[in-house]
Design an enzyme around this catalytic site. Structure first.
Site, mmCIF file in Angstrom:
data_model
loop_
_atom_site.group_PDB
_atom_site.id
_atom_site.type_symbol
_atom_site.label_atom_id
_atom_site.label_comp_id
_atom_site.label_asym_id
_atom_site.label_seq_id
_atom_site.Cartn_x
_atom_site.Cartn_y
_atom_site.Cartn_z
ATOM 1 N N LYS A 173 1.188 -2.423 -4.806
ATOM 2 C CA LYS A 173 0.435 -2.453 -3.604
ATOM 3 C C LYS A 173 0.399 -0.897 -3.341
ATOM 4 O O LYS A 173 0.998 -0.667 -2.669
ATOM 5 C CB LYS A 173 1.053 -3.167 -2.393
ATOM 6 C CG LYS A 173 -0.206 -3.793 -1.704
ATOM 7 C CD LYS A 173 0.291 -3.978 -0.224
ATOM 8 C CE LYS A 173 0.210 -2.888 0.627
ATOM 9 N NZ LYS A 173 -1.036 -1.874 0.813
ATOM 10 N N THR A 228 9.528 5.579 7.425
ATOM 11 C CA THR A 228 11.027 5.241 7.753
ATOM 12 C C THR A 228 10.922 3.840 8.431
ATOM 13 O O THR A 228 11.689 3.046 8.131
ATOM 14 C CB THR A 228 11.937 6.259 8.737
ATOM 15 O OG1 THR A 228 11.821 7.324 7.773
ATOM 16 C CG2 THR A 228 13.083 5.846 8.750
ATOM 17 N N GLU A 248 11.712 5.805 -0.517
ATOM 18 C CA GLU A 248 11.560 7.129 -0.267
ATOM 19 C C GLU A 248 10.617 7.383 1.060
ATOM 20 O O GLU A 248 9.634 6.958 1.100
ATOM 21 C CB GLU A 248 10.855 8.005 -1.320
ATOM 22 C CG GLU A 248 10.782 9.389 -1.586
ATOM 23 C CD GLU A 248 9.722 10.044 -0.725
ATOM 24 O OE1 GLU A 248 9.838 10.620 0.419
ATOM 25 O OE2 GLU A 248 8.564 10.055 -1.360
ATOM 26 N N CYS A 282 5.404 14.494 2.037
ATOM 27 C CA CYS A 282 6.765 14.090 2.758
ATOM 28 C C CYS A 282 7.591 15.555 2.534
ATOM 29 O O CYS A 282 8.579 15.571 3.411
ATOM 30 C CB CYS A 282 7.290 12.941 2.088
ATOM 31 S SG CYS A 282 7.327 12.915 0.158
ATOM 32 N N GLU A 379 8.360 12.725 12.428
ATOM 33 C CA GLU A 379 7.328 13.254 11.300
ATOM 34 C C GLU A 379 5.904 13.282 11.782
ATOM 35 O O GLU A 379 5.344 12.191 12.043
ATOM 36 C CB GLU A 379 7.514 12.426 10.256
ATOM 37 C CG GLU A 379 6.933 12.885 8.834
ATOM 38 C CD GLU A 379 7.228 12.008 7.747
ATOM 39 O OE1 GLU A 379 6.886 10.655 7.840
ATOM 40 O OE2 GLU A 379 7.329 12.347 6.721
HETATM 41 P P1 NDP Z 1 3.598 2.990 5.947
HETATM 42 O O1 NDP Z 1 4.812 3.269 5.792
HETATM 43 O O2 NDP Z 1 3.213 2.054 6.942
HETATM 44 O O3 NDP Z 1 2.924 2.693 4.944
HETATM 45 C C1 NDP Z 1 3.198 2.855 3.241
HETATM 46 C C2 NDP Z 1 2.857 1.611 2.386
HETATM 47 O O4 NDP Z 1 3.682 0.514 3.083
HETATM 48 C C3 NDP Z 1 1.499 1.206 2.592
HETATM 49 O O5 NDP Z 1 1.036 0.801 1.275
HETATM 50 C C4 NDP Z 1 1.551 0.112 3.621
HETATM 51 O O6 NDP Z 1 0.375 -0.805 3.183
HETATM 52 C C5 NDP Z 1 2.890 -0.679 2.951
HETATM 53 N N1 NDP Z 1 3.563 -1.549 4.118
HETATM 54 C C6 NDP Z 1 3.113 -1.576 5.602
HETATM 55 N N2 NDP Z 1 3.724 -2.424 5.936
HETATM 56 C C7 NDP Z 1 4.484 -3.188 4.943
HETATM 57 C C8 NDP Z 1 5.547 -4.314 4.969
HETATM 58 N N3 NDP Z 1 5.851 -5.103 6.171
HETATM 59 N N4 NDP Z 1 5.757 -4.745 3.758
HETATM 60 C C9 NDP Z 1 5.434 -4.121 2.731
HETATM 61 N N5 NDP Z 1 4.644 -3.147 2.690
HETATM 62 C C10 NDP Z 1 4.281 -2.488 3.673
HETATM 63 O O7 NDP Z 1 2.830 4.534 6.407
HETATM 64 P P2 NDP Z 1 1.665 4.580 6.913
HETATM 65 O O8 NDP Z 1 0.407 4.663 5.887
HETATM 66 O O9 NDP Z 1 1.284 3.772 8.023
HETATM 67 O O10 NDP Z 1 1.670 6.216 7.390
HETATM 68 C C11 NDP Z 1 2.633 6.219 8.682
HETATM 69 C C12 NDP Z 1 3.480 7.371 8.620
HETATM 70 O O11 NDP Z 1 4.478 7.384 7.516
HETATM 71 C C13 NDP Z 1 2.946 8.656 8.517
HETATM 72 O O12 NDP Z 1 2.450 9.151 9.778
HETATM 73 C C14 NDP Z 1 4.183 9.467 7.986
HETATM 74 O O13 NDP Z 1 4.744 9.875 8.990
HETATM 75 C C15 NDP Z 1 4.837 8.484 7.005
HETATM 76 N N6 NDP Z 1 4.494 8.703 5.678
HETATM 77 C C16 NDP Z 1 5.200 9.175 4.906
HETATM 78 C C17 NDP Z 1 5.116 9.358 3.400
HETATM 79 C C18 NDP Z 1 6.041 9.805 2.510
HETATM 80 O O14 NDP Z 1 5.752 10.354 1.483
HETATM 81 N N7 NDP Z 1 7.216 9.613 3.036
HETATM 82 C C19 NDP Z 1 3.793 8.800 3.011
HETATM 83 C C20 NDP Z 1 2.762 8.140 4.013
HETATM 84 C C21 NDP Z 1 3.230 8.173 5.139
HETATM 85 P P3 NDP Z 1 -0.975 -0.612 4.539
HETATM 86 O O15 NDP Z 1 -1.484 0.781 4.271
HETATM 87 O O16 NDP Z 1 -1.600 -1.717 4.100
HETATM 88 O O17 NDP Z 1 -0.175 -0.849 5.790
#
Ligand code: NDP
Length: 476
Positions: A173, A228, A248, A282, A379
């Site tokens: 996904k 997180t 991660e 990240c 973050e």
């Molecule tokens: P999320 O953690 O919400 O999303 C990451 C992935 O998880 C997306 O594909 C998202 O889908 C999916 N997801 C969300 N909720 C669920 C769930 N309950 N079960 C399974 N999968 C789920 O990150 P965001 O995109 O909302 O970004 C928010 C913050 O996360 C950023 O501001 C940043 O701080 C951090 N981040 C960190 C990253 C890293 O590399 N460590 C990368 C991206 C973000 P969907 O997009 O459809 O919600």
């Protein structure tokens, strides 16, 4: 307007409910394609396809799997320009970044695991009185890969490559805000000879399909990159259903610059580690600690360079700063400017939305903030860094370790003894000395504390996607 499709059992498939979500071009703020608004039944269809394909895929030889991964890598290369432009349009990142980082690395991820799986053998142990022991690794079954929007195809392939190489089938996904390159990738899978059902891709909102993907009895492992907060939900779901999981998550990474560093190199790499990909990596060094004797000089030099960063259309070759990924994300970043001011921060440059359409934020440097404040603890994930002078090594190590995160760190000094001492003292999964983002794919990747659970990369990922058996033969 292009309608992105799910990829289930080798076929591009519309969502069962027929509903789509708008997909925005971050550099204009306009809708330019539509993403399936998938629901539980779509996820169940994908899981069923992955389950049905598993028995045959796990019996393929490593060589057969490696050949398909290499074909996929080459097909990305054959369509390089299209992927580069699509990634930049979907994410807002400068085309230079897609061209030099995202798309080449996506091919490399696939090729790397095509090579690595051929070398992946169980270890052997032999000692008097303890028998001849040898290990065998087995695919674990259908697995789920959930990837974020900051490095869309790069992180999508980083997860699916070891999973497929190790003989698992996958339901992936991608983030719904950057679905395009994963969709383009699925169009190449049949041509590469990937059997139907081995890779399935579900587009849509995490909260609508996430629970099904991470709790379903037929899914044996979940790999996630993102925030997180979401990581904790996934850990709870996967853990409660006895699945392996690898997380991660975020970072709030320290970048420590000692006075005895190579000033010009530290400055030029710090510009990258601060603002590359609009700070949406990240591993970006968002907290910069500069030894007091060079603080003013370093600060002034950074300000000069930041002023010169060319912000503009991500598709222009000369652009250095593109748009951030979405309007909600832009608003989250902007909210930190007020927070920082209230916390006593002094915004030296930037601190506002750029005066142009789309989701552009001016690269921002803030000083005069305490280590414990929200701006230095949370973050932000945008083109925003804080700078702080330090006097003593102990003090800077304490500040570096003062957040809940522990993903990466950088240390700049010509004194290698000091560099190694400080690197050992920083609580994080990786510490770079006199560099940033140098990655040997054989090394473990992941975070300590709230930045992660488990490690991916090298054989770490292959072991995560495998079950291991110890066979012990009595040799007395
Ligand atoms: P999320 O953690 O919400 O999303 C990451 C992935 O998880 C997306 O594909 C998202 O889908 C999916 N997801 C969300 N909720 C669920 C769930 N309950 N079960 C399974 N999968 C789920 O990150 P965001 O995109 O909302 O970004 C928010 C913050 O996360 C950023 O501001 C940043 O701080 C951090 N981040 C960190 C990253 C890293 O590399 N460590 C990368 C991206 C973000 P969907 O997009 O459809 O919600």
């Amino acid at each position: 307007m292009e309608k992105i499709q799910n990829f289930i059992n080798g076929e591009l498939t519309p969502p069962r409910n027929g509903k789509y979500i708008d997909n925005y071009n971050p550099s204009t703020g306009e809708v330019y394609s539509l993403v399936p608004d998938s629901e539980e039944q779509d996820a169940l269809d994908a899981i069923a396809a992955a389950k049905a394909a598993f028995p045959a895929w796990k019996k393929t030889t490593k060589e057969e799997r490696a050949t398909i991964l290499r074909k996929l890598a080459n097909l990305i290369r054959d369509n390089f320009e299209e992927f580069v432009i699509a990634e930049s349009r979907d994410n807002g990142k400068p085309v230079k970044v897609s061209e030099h980082v995202d798309i080449p690395r996506s091919s490399k991820n696939l090729e790397y695991y095509a090579d690595e799986i051929l070398k992946f053998e169980g270890e052997k142990f032999s000692d008097e009185g303890m028998g001849e022991n040898y290990l065998e690794y087995y695919p674990i079954g259908p697995v789920v890969s959930i990837s974020p929007w900051n490095l869309p195809l790069y992180l999508f392939t980083w997860k699916i490559a070891p999973a497929l190489a190790a003989g698992n089938t996958v339901v992936a996904k991608p983030s719904e805000v950057t679905p395009m390159t994963a969709y383009m990738f699925t169009k190449l899978c049949n041509e590469a000879g990937l059997p139907p059902g081995v890779l399935n891709v579900i587009h849509g909102l995490g909260h609508k399909v996430g629970d099904t993907l991470t709790t379903h009895k037929d899914i044996k492992a979940v790999s996630f990159t993102g925030s997180t907060a979401t990581g904790k939900v996934i850990a709870k779901n996967a853990g409660a259903h006895m699945k392996k999981y690898s997380l991660e998550m975020g970072g709030k990474n320290p970048n420590i610059i000692f006075a005895d560093c190579d000033f010009d190199e530290a400055l030029s790499v710090t510009m990258r580690s601060s603002f590359a990909n609009q700070g949406q990596i990240c591993l970006c060094g968002s907290r910069i600690f500069i030894e007091r004797s060079i603080y003013e000089k370093f600060k002034e030099a950074m300000l000069v360079k930041t002023k010169k960063l060319r912000q503009g259309d991500p598709l222009e070759a000369s652009t250095q700063q593109g748009a951030v990924v979405s309007e909600p994300h832009m608003n989250k970043i902007i909210s930190f400017f007020d927070i920082a001011k209230k916390e006593g921060g002094n915004i030296l440059i930037g601190g506002k939305r750029a005066d142009r359409p789309g989701y552009f934020i001016e690269p921002t440097i803030i000083e005069n903030l305490d280590s414990s404040c929200r701006t230095n603890q949370e973050e932000i994930f945008g083109p925003v860094v804080t700078i702080t002078p330090f006097d003593k090594e102990d003090e800077v190590v304490e500040w570096a370790n003062s957040t809940e995160y522990g993903l990466s760190g950088s240390v700049w000094t010509k004194d290698l003894t000091k560099a190694k001492r400080v690197a050992s003292a920083i609580d994080s999964g990786v510490v770079w000395v006199n560099t940033w983002l140098m990655r040997d794919l054989r090394t473990p990747f992941g975070g300590m504390k709230e930045s992660g659970r488990g490690r991916e990369g090298g054989t770490y990922a292959l072991k995560f996607y495998s079950d291991v058996k110890n066979i012990c033969i009595n040799n007395n």
